[in-house]
Design an enzyme around this catalytic site. Structure first.
Site, PDB file in Angstrom:
ATOM      1  CG  ASN A   9      -1.872   1.165   1.257  1.00  0.00           C
ATOM      2  OD1 ASN A   9      -1.372   2.333   0.968  1.00  0.00           O
ATOM      3  ND2 ASN A   9      -3.283   0.839   1.673  1.00  0.00           N
ATOM      4  CD  GLU A  40      -5.161 -16.709   0.620  1.00  0.00           C
ATOM      5  OE1 GLU A  40      -5.988 -17.089   0.961  1.00  0.00           O
ATOM      6  OE2 GLU A  40      -4.138 -17.568   0.078  1.00  0.00           O
ATOM      7  CG  ASP A  69      -4.598  -6.261   9.021  1.00  0.00           C
ATOM      8  OD1 ASP A  69      -4.286  -6.207   7.809  1.00  0.00           O
ATOM      9  OD2 ASP A  69      -5.620  -6.852   9.418  1.00  0.00           O
ATOM     10  CG  PHE A 150      -4.223   5.315   1.892  1.00  0.00           C
ATOM     11  CD1 PHE A 150      -3.367   6.061   2.666  1.00  0.00           C
ATOM     12  CD2 PHE A 150      -4.768   4.065   2.302  1.00  0.00           C
ATOM     13  CE1 PHE A 150      -3.100   5.466   3.882  1.00  0.00           C
ATOM     14  CE2 PHE A 150      -4.568   3.734   3.519  1.00  0.00           C
ATOM     15  CZ  PHE A 150      -3.640   4.055   4.193  1.00  0.00           C
ATOM     16  N   GLY A 151      -7.702   5.251   0.802  1.00  0.00           N
ATOM     17  CA  GLY A 151      -8.509   4.490   1.375  1.00  0.00           C
ATOM     18  C   GLY A 151      -9.957   5.391   1.725  1.00  0.00           C
ATOM     19  CE1 TYR A 152     -13.950   2.090   3.229  1.00  0.00           C
ATOM     20  CE2 TYR A 152     -11.822   1.297   4.186  1.00  0.00           C
ATOM     21  CZ  TYR A 152     -13.231   1.118   3.620  1.00  0.00           C
ATOM     22  OH  TYR A 152     -13.407  -0.116   3.126  1.00  0.00           O
ATOM     23  CG  ASP A 153      -7.067   8.840   4.539  1.00  0.00           C
ATOM     24  OD1 ASP A 153      -7.464   8.418   5.658  1.00  0.00           O
ATOM     25  OD2 ASP A 153      -5.973   9.190   4.033  1.00  0.00           O
ATOM     26  CG  HIS A 178      -5.424   4.600  12.277  1.00  0.00           C
ATOM     27  ND1 HIS A 178      -5.609   5.940  11.466  1.00  0.00           N
ATOM     28  CD2 HIS A 178      -5.451   3.819  11.231  1.00  0.00           C
ATOM     29  CE1 HIS A 178      -5.619   5.653  10.281  1.00  0.00           C
ATOM     30  NE2 HIS A 178      -5.714   4.350   9.851  1.00  0.00           N
TER      31      HIS A 178
HETATM   32  P1  ITT Z   1      -1.038  -4.034   2.796  1.00  0.00           P
HETATM   33  O1  ITT Z   1      -1.770  -5.220   3.582  1.00  0.00           O
HETATM   34  O2  ITT Z   1       0.050  -4.619   1.753  1.00  0.00           O
HETATM   35  O3  ITT Z   1      -0.253  -3.363   4.034  1.00  0.00           O
HETATM   36  P2  ITT Z   1      -3.535  -3.107   2.511  1.00  0.00           P
HETATM   37  O4  ITT Z   1      -4.112  -1.919   1.932  1.00  0.00           O
HETATM   38  O5  ITT Z   1      -4.240  -4.264   1.968  1.00  0.00           O
HETATM   39  O6  ITT Z   1      -2.176  -3.183   2.516  1.00  0.00           O
HETATM   40  P3  ITT Z   1      -4.707  -3.689   5.207  1.00  0.00           P
HETATM   41  O7  ITT Z   1      -5.039  -5.095   4.788  1.00  0.00           O
HETATM   42  O8  ITT Z   1      -4.164  -3.326   6.438  1.00  0.00           O
HETATM   43  O9  ITT Z   1      -3.891  -2.900   4.007  1.00  0.00           O
HETATM   44  O10 ITT Z   1      -6.176  -2.982   4.822  1.00  0.00           O
HETATM   45  C1  ITT Z   1      -6.070  -1.853   5.485  1.00  0.00           C
HETATM   46  C2  ITT Z   1      -7.386  -0.885   4.581  1.00  0.00           C
HETATM   47  O11 ITT Z   1      -8.125   0.037   5.594  1.00  0.00           O
HETATM   48  C3  ITT Z   1      -6.836  -0.059   3.677  1.00  0.00           C
HETATM   49  O12 ITT Z   1      -6.826  -0.631   2.265  1.00  0.00           O
HETATM   50  C4  ITT Z   1      -7.840   1.233   3.533  1.00  0.00           C
HETATM   51  O13 ITT Z   1      -9.108   0.614   2.790  1.00  0.00           O
HETATM   52  C5  ITT Z   1      -8.166   1.070   4.986  1.00  0.00           C
HETATM   53  N1  ITT Z   1      -7.379   2.036   5.726  1.00  0.00           N
HETATM   54  C6  ITT Z   1      -6.323   1.633   6.826  1.00  0.00           C
HETATM   55  N2  ITT Z   1      -5.968   2.653   7.207  1.00  0.00           N
HETATM   56  C7  ITT Z   1      -6.416   4.008   6.537  1.00  0.00           C
HETATM   57  C8  ITT Z   1      -5.892   5.123   6.600  1.00  0.00           C
HETATM   58  O14 ITT Z   1      -5.029   5.780   7.287  1.00  0.00           O
HETATM   59  N3  ITT Z   1      -6.945   6.006   5.814  1.00  0.00           N
HETATM   60  C9  ITT Z   1      -7.844   5.504   5.019  1.00  0.00           C
HETATM   61  N4  ITT Z   1      -8.141   3.986   4.817  1.00  0.00           N
HETATM   62  C10 ITT Z   1      -7.525   3.616   5.713  1.00  0.00           C
END
Ligand code: ITT
Length: 195
Positions: A9, A40, A69, A150-153, A178
């Protein structure tokens, strides 16, 4: 000292490299190593999955490894998406797909849509295992705002802020997130116990 960060990520990688930037540790990501491994995540808890990622990469390189995670816990959805945050809208979904699914599920609930992020980070080398947790509380907004992170930000507004995480700079997010809380504690342990 080199430490491998077991993540694919890119957003996490930028945040964690920033957290370690003034330390004696050099953080190397899987992408720096041109390693495209998809690990996985077969665990049902954050710590299991963080450990699986770190141990898989430690077994390959025999170097110190960190991993995390993390996920979003939404109260009105009984804790979902939780450990399944990355693939909430299905395998290979985009961040945008996840945000749309969450907005759709929450639109029939009354505001505020209380939620928190959790980040469980781990460090392993051949003799040591440390772990650490960080949480960030706030609410989900149903109209995405901002382009950072990224993600839900874009749909997460931390308590005490009128901006979403995606409207904060990297430095601002790293003061409260976090992940920053979790990795700052982990870094402290590494500095204290690892030569
Ligand atoms: P890796 O396992 O390769 O580290 P991943 O994205 O699959 O990457 P996770 O399994 O830990 O990582 O999933 C975390 C998910 O939770 C991530 O893809 C986002 O959708 C969300 N997430 C976690 N931290 C976040 C953040 O700081 N801001 C926004 N979304 C977040």
């Amino acid at each position: 000292m080199k430490i491998i960060f077991a993540t694919q990520n890119k957003g996490k990688a930028i945040e964690v490299k920033n957290i370690f930037k003034n330390s004696k540790y050099e953080i190397i990501t899987l992408s720096d190593l041109n390693n495209e491994i998809e690990i996985e995540e077969t665990g049902t808890t954050f710590i299991e999955n963080a450990y699986i990622k770190a141990k898989t990469i430690f077994d390959i390189y025999q170097l110190p490894v960190i991993a995390d995670d993390s996920g979003l816990v939404v109260e009105q959805l009984n804790g979902k998406p939780g450990v399944y945050s990355a693939r909430y809208a299905g395998e290979n979904c985009s961040f945008d797909d996840n945000n749309k699914k969450l907005i759709n599920e929450l639109k029939n609930f009354p505001e505020p849509h209380l939620a928190h992020f959790i980040c469980l980070s781990v460090y392993i080398d051949k003799n040591n295992f440390f772990h650490s947790v960080g949480e960030l509380h706030g609410k989900i907004v149903l109209t995405p705002r901002g382009v950072n992170g990224f993600g839900y930000d874009p749909i997460f507004q931390p308590d005490g802020y009128d901006k979403t995480l995606a409207e904060l700079s990297l430095e601002e997010k790293n003061k409260i997130s976090h992940r920053a809380q979790s990795f700052n504690k982990l870094k402290h342990n590494i500095e204290e116990f690892i030569l």
